[in-house]
Design a protein around this motif. Structure first.
Motif, PDB file in Angstrom:
ATOM      1  N   ILE A  58      -3.659  13.241   3.448  1.00 24.66           N
ATOM      2  CA  ILE A  58      -4.580  12.096   3.396  1.00 24.66           C
ATOM      3  C   ILE A  58      -4.405  11.428   2.042  1.00 24.66           C
ATOM      4  CG2 ILE A  58      -6.991  11.350   3.427  1.00 24.66           C
ATOM      5  CD1 ILE A  58      -7.571  13.783   5.220  1.00 24.66           C
ATOM      6  N   ASP A  59      -3.941  10.205   2.051  1.00 30.60           N
ATOM      7  CA  ASP A  59      -3.778   9.436   0.821  1.00 30.60           C
ATOM      8  C   ASP A  59      -4.962   8.484   0.714  1.00 30.60           C
ATOM      9  OD1 ASP A  59      -3.000   7.958  -1.352  1.00 30.60           O
ATOM     10  OD2 ASP A  59      -0.938   7.639  -0.656  1.00 30.60           O
ATOM     11  N   ALA A  60      -5.851   8.776  -0.202  1.00 29.99           N
ATOM     12  CA  ALA A  60      -7.124   8.050  -0.300  1.00 29.99           C
ATOM     13  C   ALA A  60      -7.048   6.821  -1.192  1.00 29.99           C
ATOM     14  CB  ALA A  60      -8.215   8.988  -0.809  1.00 29.99           C
ATOM     15  N   HIS A  61      -5.831   6.413  -1.591  1.00 30.55           N
ATOM     16  CA  HIS A  61      -5.731   5.281  -2.526  1.00 30.55           C
ATOM     17  C   HIS A  61      -4.395   4.583  -2.326  1.00 30.55           C
ATOM     18  CE1 HIS A  61      -6.581   3.813  -6.925  1.00 30.55           C
ATOM     19  NE2 HIS A  61      -5.937   2.880  -6.225  1.00 30.55           N
ATOM     20  N   THR A  62      -4.391   3.539  -1.496  1.00 32.15           N
ATOM     21  CA  THR A  62      -3.182   2.740  -1.284  1.00 32.15           C
ATOM     22  C   THR A  62      -3.534   1.254  -1.337  1.00 32.15           C
ATOM     23  OG1 THR A  62      -3.366   2.613   1.140  1.00 32.15           O
ATOM     24  CG2 THR A  62      -2.233   4.549   0.219  1.00 32.15           C
ATOM     25  N   HIS A  63      -2.503   0.437  -1.576  1.00 30.44           N
ATOM     26  CA  HIS A  63      -2.669  -1.015  -1.603  1.00 30.44           C
ATOM     27  C   HIS A  63      -1.535  -1.635  -0.794  1.00 30.44           C
ATOM     28  CE1 HIS A  63      -5.861  -0.955  -4.644  1.00 30.44           C
ATOM     29  NE2 HIS A  63      -5.131  -0.096  -5.335  1.00 30.44           N
ATOM     30  N   THR A  90      -0.638  11.518   7.172  1.00 32.07           N
ATOM     31  CA  THR A  90      -1.045  11.060   8.502  1.00 32.07           C
ATOM     32  C   THR A  90      -2.305  10.207   8.488  1.00 32.07           C
ATOM     33  OG1 THR A  90      -2.213  13.166   8.843  1.00 32.07           O
ATOM     34  CG2 THR A  90       0.045  13.015   9.672  1.00 32.07           C
ATOM     35  N   THR A  91      -2.933  10.064   7.323  1.00 27.26           N
ATOM     36  CA  THR A  91      -4.125   9.226   7.178  1.00 27.26           C
ATOM     37  C   THR A  91      -4.093   8.586   5.800  1.00 27.26           C
ATOM     38  OG1 THR A  91      -5.483  10.643   8.610  1.00 27.26           O
ATOM     39  CG2 THR A  91      -6.656   9.181   7.100  1.00 27.26           C
ATOM     40  N   LEU A  92      -4.470   7.325   5.717  1.00 22.98           N
ATOM     41  CA  LEU A  92      -4.628   6.700   4.421  1.00 22.98           C
ATOM     42  C   LEU A  92      -5.908   5.878   4.399  1.00 22.98           C
ATOM     43  CD1 LEU A  92      -3.881   3.422   4.668  1.00 22.98           C
ATOM     44  CD2 LEU A  92      -1.561   4.326   4.763  1.00 22.98           C
ATOM     45  N   ILE A  93      -6.383   5.619   3.194  1.00 26.12           N
ATOM     46  CA  ILE A  93      -7.532   4.733   2.994  1.00 26.12           C
ATOM     47  C   ILE A  93      -7.080   3.632   2.038  1.00 26.12           C
ATOM     48  CG2 ILE A  93      -9.975   4.549   2.461  1.00 26.12           C
ATOM     49  CD1 ILE A  93     -10.221   7.557   2.730  1.00 26.12           C
ATOM     50  N   ASP A  94      -7.062   2.412   2.547  1.00 22.69           N
ATOM     51  CA  ASP A  94      -6.622   1.253   1.792  1.00 22.69           C
ATOM     52  C   ASP A  94      -7.849   0.498   1.270  1.00 22.69           C
ATOM     53  OD1 ASP A  94      -3.738   0.014   1.488  1.00 22.69           O
ATOM     54  OD2 ASP A  94      -5.099  -1.692   1.684  1.00 22.69           O
ATOM     55  N   PHE A  95      -7.614  -0.598   0.545  1.00 24.13           N
ATOM     56  CA  PHE A  95      -8.699  -1.324  -0.097  1.00 24.13           C
ATOM     57  C   PHE A  95      -8.777  -2.748   0.419  1.00 24.13           C
ATOM     58  CE2 PHE A  95      -7.825   2.115  -2.953  1.00 24.13           C
ATOM     59  CZ  PHE A  95      -9.051   2.442  -3.511  1.00 24.13           C
ATOM     60  N   ALA A  96      -9.912  -3.093   1.000  1.00 24.25           N
ATOM     61  CA  ALA A  96     -10.213  -4.492   1.314  1.00 24.25           C
ATOM     62  C   ALA A  96     -10.813  -5.125   0.059  1.00 24.25           C
ATOM     63  CB  ALA A  96     -11.193  -4.580   2.474  1.00 24.25           C
ATOM     64  N   ALA A 120       0.949   2.695  11.762  1.00 22.83           N
ATOM     65  CA  ALA A 120       1.551   3.778  12.540  1.00 22.83           C
ATOM     66  C   ALA A 120       0.820   5.099  12.356  1.00 22.83           C
ATOM     67  CB  ALA A 120       3.015   3.936  12.143  1.00 22.83           C
ATOM     68  N   ILE A 121      -0.097   5.177  11.394  1.00 23.99           N
ATOM     69  CA  ILE A 121      -0.940   6.358  11.200  1.00 23.99           C
ATOM     70  C   ILE A 121      -2.381   5.883  11.088  1.00 23.99           C
ATOM     71  CG2 ILE A 121       0.902   7.686  10.078  1.00 23.99           C
ATOM     72  CD1 ILE A 121      -0.509   7.134   7.390  1.00 23.99           C
ATOM     73  N   ASP A 122      -3.326   6.815  11.142  1.00 24.60           N
ATOM     74  CA  ASP A 122      -4.738   6.457  11.081  1.00 24.60           C
ATOM     75  C   ASP A 122      -5.104   5.969   9.673  1.00 24.60           C
ATOM     76  OD1 ASP A 122      -4.867   7.237  13.690  1.00 24.60           O
ATOM     77  OD2 ASP A 122      -6.023   9.060  13.333  1.00 24.60           O
ATOM     78  N   TYR A 123      -6.126   5.121   9.613  1.00 23.43           N
ATOM     79  CA  TYR A 123      -6.443   4.488   8.342  1.00 23.43           C
ATOM     80  C   TYR A 123      -7.930   4.144   8.283  1.00 23.43           C
ATOM     81  CZ  TYR A 123      -6.402   0.212  11.151  1.00 23.43           C
ATOM     82  OH  TYR A 123      -6.672  -0.736  12.115  1.00 23.43           O
ATOM     83  N   GLY A 124      -8.415   4.056   7.071  1.00 23.87           N
ATOM     84  CA  GLY A 124      -9.758   3.554   6.805  1.00 23.87           C
ATOM     85  C   GLY A 124      -9.690   2.582   5.652  1.00 23.87           C
ATOM     86  N   PHE A 125     -10.847   2.058   5.262  1.00 23.07           N
ATOM     87  CA  PHE A 125     -10.908   1.117   4.150  1.00 23.07           C
ATOM     88  C   PHE A 125     -11.988   1.530   3.160  1.00 23.07           C
ATOM     89  CE2 PHE A 125      -9.599  -2.136   7.507  1.00 23.07           C
ATOM     90  CZ  PHE A 125      -8.261  -2.119   7.127  1.00 23.07           C
ATOM     91  N   HIS A 126     -11.681   1.313   1.877  1.00 20.41           N
ATOM     92  CA  HIS A 126     -12.701   1.150   0.849  1.00 20.41           C
ATOM     93  C   HIS A 126     -12.929  -0.345   0.699  1.00 20.41           C
ATOM     94  CE1 HIS A 126     -11.632   5.257  -0.619  1.00 20.41           C
ATOM     95  NE2 HIS A 126     -10.379   4.840  -0.649  1.00 20.41           N
ATOM     96  N   MET A 127     -14.039  -0.731   0.106  1.00 17.32           N
ATOM     97  CA  MET A 127     -14.310  -2.136  -0.194  1.00 17.32           C
ATOM     98  C   MET A 127     -14.282  -2.347  -1.705  1.00 17.32           C
ATOM     99  SD  MET A 127     -15.007  -5.253   0.670  1.00 17.32           S
ATOM    100  CE  MET A 127     -15.338  -5.087   2.438  1.00 17.32           C
ATOM    101  N   ILE A 128     -13.398  -3.213  -2.183  1.00 17.99           N
ATOM    102  CA  ILE A 128     -13.431  -3.631  -3.586  1.00 17.99           C
ATOM    103  C   ILE A 128     -14.417  -4.786  -3.714  1.00 17.99           C
ATOM    104  CG2 ILE A 128     -12.141  -4.736  -5.449  1.00 17.99           C
ATOM    105  CD1 ILE A 128      -9.691  -3.166  -4.596  1.00 17.99           C
TER     106      ILE A 128
END
Length: 464
Positions: A58-63, A90-96, A120-128
């Motif tokens: 799980i990569d919790a910090h991508t852009h 297999t999971t990342l959390i990107d930033f809106a 191609a993998i599951d994802y969520g968002f943080h909010m900037i």
């Protein structure tokens, strides 16, 4: 369809044991030492003999697909998530990113559109959040209800992302009421801008001055301020991309006092150093490859960060994956380091590099799983669906060959960028199979998934 992963050693954040893993309908259905002669119809068998079986990273910090510095990060949600899968994530959390003067809703809609049909993998968002007047503070509740349960705030980048302490404190109080988590980019940005102006006026324009104008003291002070504001608000706080000893010491002191303070570091701060920014003989601009924020630090910081990971003072290793090609992107800052887009590629190489920490006995096998999967799942509201191998969890898993050799190069990796900061580095240990919700998406170095199979994850609120 049922799938059995047999003969491997299962590793979670707390346990290591020989077991076969049975996957049914995208979930983990059974963990068993022996099948006992049981017949399992329509089963595909994956031989994991001599290999480890981990929960997917799980990569919790991508852009991904992020506008910055007059350009856009070179990986979008298709290329970035495919590269992540190759590397065992297999999971990342990107930033809106909220634009100043606009609603959070607008940012969220924009990022949903960027990811839909591509991931191609599951994802969520943080909010900037870059602008938090009273209407936006109230809007935070609607964002949390949609499963975006963390907000990133900046003390750096004046005029673009920076918030004053009053705004940060107001957002922290509201996050506490909602059960959301505040993530802090903790640098003291206004003095940094003055240092940048002075360096340019003196003719100091090479990439190394990106580091020299963002001193360790700026990060340590920002971290202390963020922790103090969170303590006053009575809320947890998560410090992103911590790079240096003094900032780590501030987190350690807060945790020793029992405060709910958490922090991540990134592979670049564990394996690269300030000298990389000096470039190559005859081409100082080659150091632009290594421009990221906070900057790379002198290598003596590595030992402190590894110790922080080993002693639980740092909870997570994420990537801050924000890639820009040298051609037409990093080149924007030739002759002016302040115009080099800040960011490095790393979404694919995180597990490869951190496995060196296991081999070198800097961290244990279980700690490797914890910092790359379990801890981010727990901190960011994905556990126990993600981040562990347990009955009922999503069958996101990696069959890891601990002896497979792999040379890191932009020619052998899959990120859409024209260089690798680890060019030519041979690593030992790589995925042989990567599975997302029961579907094999990587096998023996071949991508078998497809864009659009990744699902948006509505995350729970902070509960640690």
């Amino acid at each position: 369809m049922r799938v059995a992963i047999v003969g491997g050693t299962v590793v979670t954040a707390s346990d290591t044991f020989k077991a076969d893993v049975v996957v049914d309908d995208g979930k983990i259905a059974k963990l068993t030492a022996h099948f006992g002669g049981e017949t399992i119809p329509a089963v595909e068998t994956i031989d994991a003999t001599g290999k480890y079986v981990f929960p997917g990273g799980i990569d919790a910090h991508t852009h991904l697909d992020m506008p910055f510095g007059g350009t856009v990060s070179s990986d979008d949600f298709e290329t970035g998530t495919i590269a992540a899968a190759y590397g065992g994530t297999t999971t990342l959390i990107d930033f809106a990113i909220q634009q100043k003067g606009t609603a959070l809703r607008q940012a969220l809609d924009t990022w949903h559109a960027k990811a839909e049909g591509k991931a191609a993998i599951d994802y969520g968002f943080h909010m900037i959040a870059t602008d938090v007047p009273p209407p936006v503070i109230e809007e935070m509740a609607a964002v949390v209800r949609e499963g975006v349960t963390s907000f990133k705030l900046f003390m750096a980048y004046p005029g673009v992302l920076l918030l004053d302490d009053q705004s940060i404190f107001r957002a922290m109080l509201r996050a506490g009421e909602l059960g959301a988590l505040i993530c802090m980019h903790a640098e003291t940005g206004l003095p940094i801008d003055i240092l940048v102006q002075r360096a340019l006026a003196a003719g100091n324009r090479a990439p190394i001055y990106h580091a020299l104008t963002r001193p360790e003291a700026a990060e340590a002070t920002g971290t202390e301020r963020a922790l103090a504001l969170a303590e006053m608000a009575g809320v947890p706080v998560y410090i992103v991309h911590l790079s240096a000893q003094r900032a780590l010491e501030r987190v350690m002191e807060a945790r020793d006092r029992g405060l709910p303070a958490y922090a991540e570091t990134c592979p670049q701060y564990l394996f690269l150093g300030e000298d990389d920014l000096r470039g190559e003989p005859g081409d100082p601009h080659a150091g632009a490859k290594f421009v990221c924020t906070p900057p790379l630090r002198p290598k003596h910081h590595h030992d402190h960060l590894w110790r922080g990971l080993r002693n639980y003072d740092l909870q997570v290793v994420s990537t801050d994956h924000c890639p820009f090609c040298m051609k037409d992107q990093k080149e924007l800052g030739r002759g002016d380091f302040s115009k080099i887009p800040n960011g490095m590629p790393g979404i694919e190489t995180r597990l490869y590099l951190l496995w060196e920490g296991v081999r070198d006995k800097r961290i244990s096998l279980n700690r490797f799983v914890e910092i790359t999967s379990t801890a981010p799942a727990k901190i960011f509201g994905l556990y126990p669906r993600k981040g562990t191998l347990a009955i009922g969890a999503d069958a996101d898993l990696v069959v890891w060959d601990p002896e497979k050799r792999h040379t890191l190069s932009h020619e052998t990796l899959h990120m859409r960028v024209d260089y690798s900061p680890y060019e030519g580095r041979e690593v030992v240990g790589a995925p042989s199979v990567v599975m997302q919700r029961g579907r094999v998406i990587v096998r023996d170095g071949k991508f078998l998934g497809r864009p659009g199979l990744g699902q948006f994850l509505r995350r729970g609120t902070f509960s640690l």
